[in-house]
Scaffold this motif. Structure first.
Motif, PDB file in Angstrom:
ATOM      1  N   ILE A 199      21.975 -11.637  85.215  1.00 36.23           N
ATOM      2  CA  ILE A 199      20.629 -11.000  85.564  1.00 36.23           C
ATOM      3  C   ILE A 199      19.762 -11.512  84.341  1.00 36.23           C
ATOM      4  O   ILE A 199      20.029 -11.742  83.325  1.00 36.23           O
ATOM      5  N   GLU A 200      18.540 -11.829  84.592  1.00 32.23           N
ATOM      6  CA  GLU A 200      17.442 -12.490  83.671  1.00 32.23           C
ATOM      7  C   GLU A 200      16.726 -11.092  83.046  1.00 32.23           C
ATOM      8  O   GLU A 200      16.345 -10.450  83.893  1.00 32.23           O
ATOM      9  N   VAL A 201      16.510 -11.166  81.928  1.00 28.86           N
ATOM     10  CA  VAL A 201      15.923  -9.989  81.106  1.00 28.86           C
ATOM     11  C   VAL A 201      15.091 -10.920  80.088  1.00 28.86           C
ATOM     12  O   VAL A 201      15.018 -11.945  80.190  1.00 28.86           O
ATOM     13  N   ALA A 202      14.277  -9.971  79.545  1.00 29.92           N
ATOM     14  CA  ALA A 202      13.260 -10.462  78.702  1.00 29.92           C
ATOM     15  C   ALA A 202      13.803 -11.325  77.451  1.00 29.92           C
ATOM     16  O   ALA A 202      13.309 -12.429  77.096  1.00 29.92           O
ATOM     17  N   ASP A 203      15.076 -11.368  76.969  1.00 32.18           N
ATOM     18  CA  ASP A 203      15.594 -12.126  75.967  1.00 32.18           C
ATOM     19  C   ASP A 203      16.404 -13.243  76.524  1.00 32.18           C
ATOM     20  O   ASP A 203      17.061 -14.094  75.520  1.00 32.18           O
TER      21      ASP A 203
END
Length: 356
Positions: A199-203
């Motif tokens: 999953i792509e997250v902010a960091d």
């Protein structure tokens, strides 16, 4: 009866009951029958399935090879005697088998005996003595232990430059390199990833590893993978492009179900299959790209070079060994991290630096 006081909370007193007063003292003890020692076929199958697939394949191959040799030598394979195991190791040495293969064979045969109910058999003392002598001889001949050569970040960049990012296979192989490196992944962990696991997250990327070599209870572990310093080696960007290419080429929407494999095999037309990649493909990709990038000694690279290289590079940057071990899912008692640390410090903390 006098209660024995315990340190537990009130109401948890431990009571010592003499055997003569035990409520089951008159119970009839039935004699054992064959059923008490028998395990059903269903249970045997479940026991087999509880072993990781790659380990199961290895043990099956080792057991088959050992049985074939025993048949030719007119020896019993199960349970094998100490002499039979020792002779088999001598046979493997005569064939110049690698010490790592012999060590794995000894451990696997002991495990197969234990599963069959022959725990502690056969004795391995003389077999291990032969193995130690084999190691010494190979070292004297200049054929000592060869480990997978670690890949540096610069090596990864050179390998990525040989790929065509406009194709599905090119993007997939780029993701194998960049995500494998950023995750310090085992090839089995990469091959097992599902779409929902990354999953792509902010960091960066949050990666769910459902099970791994050191996660015996399969409780699952989550690791963060930050962006790379250059677009070509950035696992976050590569994952985004790969997912877009996957969605573009998949014909049946159901093939993008979150529980389907992330890394896919490719058809001869260059489109993704529904099936995931075999573990050996990670090896093949790393080896082929090491040749394509003209890296020195390309034959020394394998899938493990991603994991070893990322750990070594992190240690050279000054990341504490404990954090590297945690990220790479090494056992807390594993000596591997110390080996990588020694490699990383070979010149940085060298006793002769500045002396000459």
């Amino acid at each position: 009866m006098t209660p024995l006081r315990s340190t537990e909370p009130p109401g948890t007193d431990i009571v010592i009951v003499p055997a003569s007063e035990h409520p089951n003292r008159h119970a009839t003890v039935l004699p054992y029958t064959e059923a008490d020692w028998r395990i059903s076929d269903e249970t045997v199958a479940r026991l087999a399935e509880s072993v990781p697939e790659n380990t199961r394949r290895t043990y099956t191959r080792i057991g088959r090879d050992f049985e074939n040799w025993c048949r030719k030598e007119n020896r019993a394979a199960l349970p094998a005697t100490e002499a039979t195991l020792t002779e088999y190791v001598s046979h493997l040495i005569a064939e110049d088998a690698a010490p790592s293969r012999i060590s794995t064979t000894i451990g696997a045969l002991r495990k197969l005996h234990a599963v069959a109910g022959f725990k502690g058999q056969p004795d391995t003392e003389r077999a291990l003595q032969l193995l130690r002598g084999h190691k010494r001889q190979r070292a004297a001949d200049g054929r000592g232990k060869k480990q997978a050569k670690p890949l540096s970040p610069e090596d990864i960049e050179r390998m990525v430059e040989t790929l065509d990012p406009t194709t599905f296979a090119g993007l997939r192989d780029q993701l194998i390199l960049t995500l494998g490196y950023g995750l310090m992944a085992r090839r089995s962990e990469l091959a097992a990833l599902r779409i929902a696991d990354v999953i792509e997250v902010a960091d960066g990327l949050e990666v769910q590893i459902r099970t791994s070599k050191t996660d015996k209870e399969s409780e699952g572990q989550v690791r963060g993978v930050p962006p790379g310093s250059h677009v070509s080696v950035c696992p976050v960007r590569t994952h985004r492009l790969y997912r877009a290419k996957l969605a573009e080429l998949v014909i049946i929407p159901g093939q993008l179900d979150p529980e389907t494999p992330l890394l896919r095999s490719a058809t001869k037309w260059g489109t993704p299959r529904r099936s995931g990649i075999p573990e050996r493909l990670v090896d093949d990709v790393v080896k082929a790209l090491a040749v394509a990038a003209r890296l020195p000694d390309p034959g020394l690279y394998s899938a493990h070079s991603l994991r070893a290289g990322a750990a070594t590079a992190s240690l050279r940057k000054g990341v504490p060994a404990g954090i590297v071990a945690e990220h790479g899912r090494w056992s807390k008692t594993s000596p591997v991290i110390n080996e990588y640390a020694r490699t990383a410090d070979l010149f940085r903390d060298n006793a002769m630096r500045g002396v000459l």
